[in-house]
Scaffold this motif. Structure first.
Motif, PDB file in Angstrom:
ATOM      1  N   HIS A  30       7.683  -5.441   2.876  1.00 50.35           N
ATOM      2  CA  HIS A  30       6.320  -5.614   3.080  1.00 50.35           C
ATOM      3  C   HIS A  30       5.717  -4.530   3.962  1.00 50.35           C
ATOM      4  O   HIS A  30       4.662  -4.256   3.957  1.00 50.35           O
ATOM      5  CB  HIS A  30       6.193  -6.895   4.264  1.00 50.35           C
ATOM      6  N   ARG A  31       6.614  -4.037   4.940  1.00 49.79           N
ATOM      7  CA  ARG A  31       6.242  -2.625   5.783  1.00 49.79           C
ATOM      8  C   ARG A  31       5.600  -1.824   5.122  1.00 49.79           C
ATOM      9  O   ARG A  31       4.748  -1.265   5.015  1.00 49.79           O
ATOM     10  CB  ARG A  31       7.196  -2.282   6.840  1.00 49.79           C
ATOM     11  N   ASN A  32       6.564  -1.427   4.014  1.00 49.50           N
ATOM     12  CA  ASN A  32       6.209  -0.301   2.819  1.00 49.50           C
ATOM     13  C   ASN A  32       5.053  -0.888   2.154  1.00 49.50           C
ATOM     14  O   ASN A  32       4.117   0.169   2.137  1.00 49.50           O
ATOM     15  CB  ASN A  32       7.404  -0.144   1.831  1.00 49.50           C
ATOM     16  N   TRP A  33       4.689  -2.000   1.827  1.00 54.12           N
ATOM     17  CA  TRP A  33       3.663  -2.193   1.346  1.00 54.12           C
ATOM     18  C   TRP A  33       2.409  -2.034   2.008  1.00 54.12           C
ATOM     19  O   TRP A  33       1.280  -1.544   1.728  1.00 54.12           O
ATOM     20  CB  TRP A  33       3.698  -3.896   0.687  1.00 54.12           C
ATOM     21  N   LEU A  34       2.478  -2.623   3.450  1.00 49.43           N
ATOM     22  CA  LEU A  34       1.398  -2.419   4.548  1.00 49.43           C
ATOM     23  C   LEU A  34       1.012  -1.074   4.566  1.00 49.43           C
ATOM     24  O   LEU A  34      -0.198  -0.530   4.718  1.00 49.43           O
ATOM     25  CB  LEU A  34       1.800  -2.753   5.680  1.00 49.43           C
ATOM     26  N   ASP A  35       2.040   0.034   4.716  1.00 50.40           N
ATOM     27  CA  ASP A  35       1.854   1.419   4.797  1.00 50.40           C
ATOM     28  C   ASP A  35       1.203   1.985   3.642  1.00 50.40           C
ATOM     29  O   ASP A  35       0.300   2.841   3.694  1.00 50.40           O
ATOM     30  CB  ASP A  35       3.232   2.012   5.346  1.00 50.40           C
ATOM     31  N   GLY A  36       1.391   1.637   2.617  1.00 50.56           N
ATOM     32  CA  GLY A  36       0.572   2.077   1.376  1.00 50.56           C
ATOM     33  C   GLY A  36      -0.767   1.770   1.401  1.00 50.56           C
ATOM     34  O   GLY A  36      -1.703   2.535   1.118  1.00 50.56           O
ATOM     35  N   LYS A  37      -1.106   0.575   1.841  1.00 44.22           N
ATOM     36  CA  LYS A  37      -2.500   0.000   2.000  1.00 44.22           C
ATOM     37  C   LYS A  37      -3.227   0.885   3.114  1.00 44.22           C
ATOM     38  O   LYS A  37      -4.256   1.156   3.181  1.00 44.22           O
ATOM     39  CB  LYS A  37      -2.433  -1.764   2.269  1.00 44.22           C
ATOM     40  N   ASP A  78      -0.546  -5.373  12.827  1.00 38.62           N
ATOM     41  CA  ASP A  78      -1.352  -4.790  11.520  1.00 38.62           C
ATOM     42  C   ASP A  78      -2.000  -5.753  10.887  1.00 38.62           C
ATOM     43  O   ASP A  78      -3.249  -5.693  10.405  1.00 38.62           O
ATOM     44  CB  ASP A  78      -0.082  -4.195  10.520  1.00 38.62           C
ATOM     45  N   THR A  79      -1.404  -6.944  10.477  1.00 41.63           N
ATOM     46  CA  THR A  79      -2.298  -7.984   9.690  1.00 41.63           C
ATOM     47  C   THR A  79      -3.463  -8.589  10.389  1.00 41.63           C
ATOM     48  O   THR A  79      -4.475  -8.583   9.657  1.00 41.63           O
ATOM     49  CB  THR A  79      -1.129  -9.178   9.428  1.00 41.63           C
ATOM     50  N   ILE A  80      -3.501  -8.572  11.689  1.00 40.01           N
ATOM     51  CA  ILE A  80      -4.755  -9.070  12.588  1.00 40.01           C
ATOM     52  C   ILE A  80      -5.775  -8.009  12.458  1.00 40.01           C
ATOM     53  O   ILE A  80      -7.053  -8.435  11.961  1.00 40.01           O
ATOM     54  CB  ILE A  80      -4.124  -9.549  13.795  1.00 40.01           C
ATOM     55  N   TRP A  81      -5.164  -6.746  12.653  1.00 34.74           N
ATOM     56  CA  TRP A  81      -6.279  -5.760  12.758  1.00 34.74           C
ATOM     57  C   TRP A  81      -6.837  -5.393  11.229  1.00 34.74           C
ATOM     58  O   TRP A  81      -7.901  -5.287  11.245  1.00 34.74           O
ATOM     59  CB  TRP A  81      -5.780  -4.391  13.307  1.00 34.74           C
ATOM     60  N   LEU A  82      -5.833  -5.402  10.334  1.00 30.67           N
ATOM     61  CA  LEU A  82      -6.397  -4.992   9.060  1.00 30.67           C
ATOM     62  C   LEU A  82      -7.392  -5.934   8.651  1.00 30.67           C
ATOM     63  O   LEU A  82      -8.355  -5.654   7.806  1.00 30.67           O
ATOM     64  CB  LEU A  82      -5.313  -4.672   8.189  1.00 30.67           C
ATOM     65  N   LYS A  83      -7.064  -7.321   8.746  1.00 30.26           N
ATOM     66  CA  LYS A  83      -8.117  -8.274   8.411  1.00 30.26           C
ATOM     67  C   LYS A  83      -9.267  -8.205   9.083  1.00 30.26           C
ATOM     68  O   LYS A  83     -10.430  -8.333   8.387  1.00 30.26           O
ATOM     69  CB  LYS A  83      -7.426  -9.603   8.359  1.00 30.26           C
ATOM     70  N   ARG A  84      -9.588  -7.825  10.266  1.00 34.20           N
ATOM     71  CA  ARG A  84     -10.695  -7.355  10.688  1.00 34.20           C
ATOM     72  C   ARG A  84     -11.196  -6.150  10.223  1.00 34.20           C
ATOM     73  O   ARG A  84     -12.361  -6.363  10.106  1.00 34.20           O
ATOM     74  CB  ARG A  84     -10.336  -7.124  12.411  1.00 34.20           C
TER      75      ARG A  84
END
Length: 180
Positions: free
Chosen positions: A98-105, A55-61
Motif C-alpha cells: 500500500h505504501r508503494n501504491w500511495l507513493d506512486g499516487k 497520508d490518507t487523511i491529507w490526500l483525501k483533503r
C-alpha cells in the motif's frame, strides 16, 4: 528552483526514503515490527501505519483541489481512517504494498500540479471537526514534513533494533547546480 520544483523534489525524496525505511524494516520479524518500543505510536509497525493514516487523511483533503480531482480520485475513494493510531495493515507485506501504491499516487499528483495551483486556498475540517482554510503550498509543506518527522522516529526505532537504513539526507537527491 520554483516552488513546484521543490515539491517535485520532496515527492521524490519521500518515495526514496519510504523505500529505504521499508527495506530496512523488512529485515525484522513480524514480532519485532509489532513490539511496543515506547514510541508515540508504539511500534515500528504502528508508526508506519500512522504515516499511511496521515497520508490518507491529507490526500483525501488535497483531492478536493480542482486540479486534483483525477490524480487523487482513487485515494479519495479510500475509507476514512477511524483514528490517527489505526492499524490499517497489521501485515507488513500488505502495508509495504500500500505504501508503494500511495507513493506512486503522490509522485503523479505532485507532477500534475502547476505553479498556479500552489496559491489555492483549501477549506477542510481536521480530525476533530474544526474547519480551516489554508494555502495549498503550506499544507503540502506540512504533508512532507509529517513524513520526515515520523520516518525519523522509525529510523531511531530501527537503529535501536540493530538495523541501519543508511544515508537519509535530502542532499543526496538535490541536483548539482551549474555555475553561471
Amino acid at each position: 528552483m520554483s516552488l513546484k520544483q521543490h515539491f517535485d523534489l520532496l515527492a521524490s525524496y519521500n518515495q526514496w526514503m519510504n523505500s529505504k525505511v521499508y527495506e530496512a524494516a523488512g529485515q525484522l520479524s513480524a514480532t519485532s515490527l509489532a513490539e511496543d518500543r515506547g514510541a508515540f505510536f508504539g511500534s515500528i509497525l504502528g508508526t508506519l501505519n500512522h504515516i499511511v493514516v496521515g497520508d490518507t487523511i491529507w490526500l483525501k483533503r488535497f483531492a478536493t483541489h480542482p486540479s486534483c480531482l483525477t490524480s487523487l480520485r482513487e485515494v479519495a475513494d479510500l475509507p476514512d481512517p477511524a483514528s490517527l493510531k489505526q492499524i490499517m495493515f497489521a501485515d507488513f507485506s500488505s502495508l509495504y504494498k500500500h505504501r508503494n501504491w500511495l507513493d506512486g499516487k503522490i509522485i503523479n499528483w505532485i507532477g500534475e500540479l502547476s505553479e498556479g495551483d500552489m496559491d489555492y486556498v483549501l477549506n477542510y475540517h481536521n480530525t476533530q471537526g474544526v474547519s480551516a482554510s489554508k494555502c495549498y503550498s503550506n499544507l503540502l509543506l506540512h504533508f512532507f514534513h509529517h513524513h520526515t518527522h515520523h520516518r525519523g522516529q522509525v529510523s531511531t526505532l530501527l537503529s535501536q533494533a540493530g538495523v541501519d537504513i543508511g544515508v537519509t539526507d535530502l542532499l543526496v537527491l538535490i541536483p548539482e547546480a551549474s555555475q553561471v
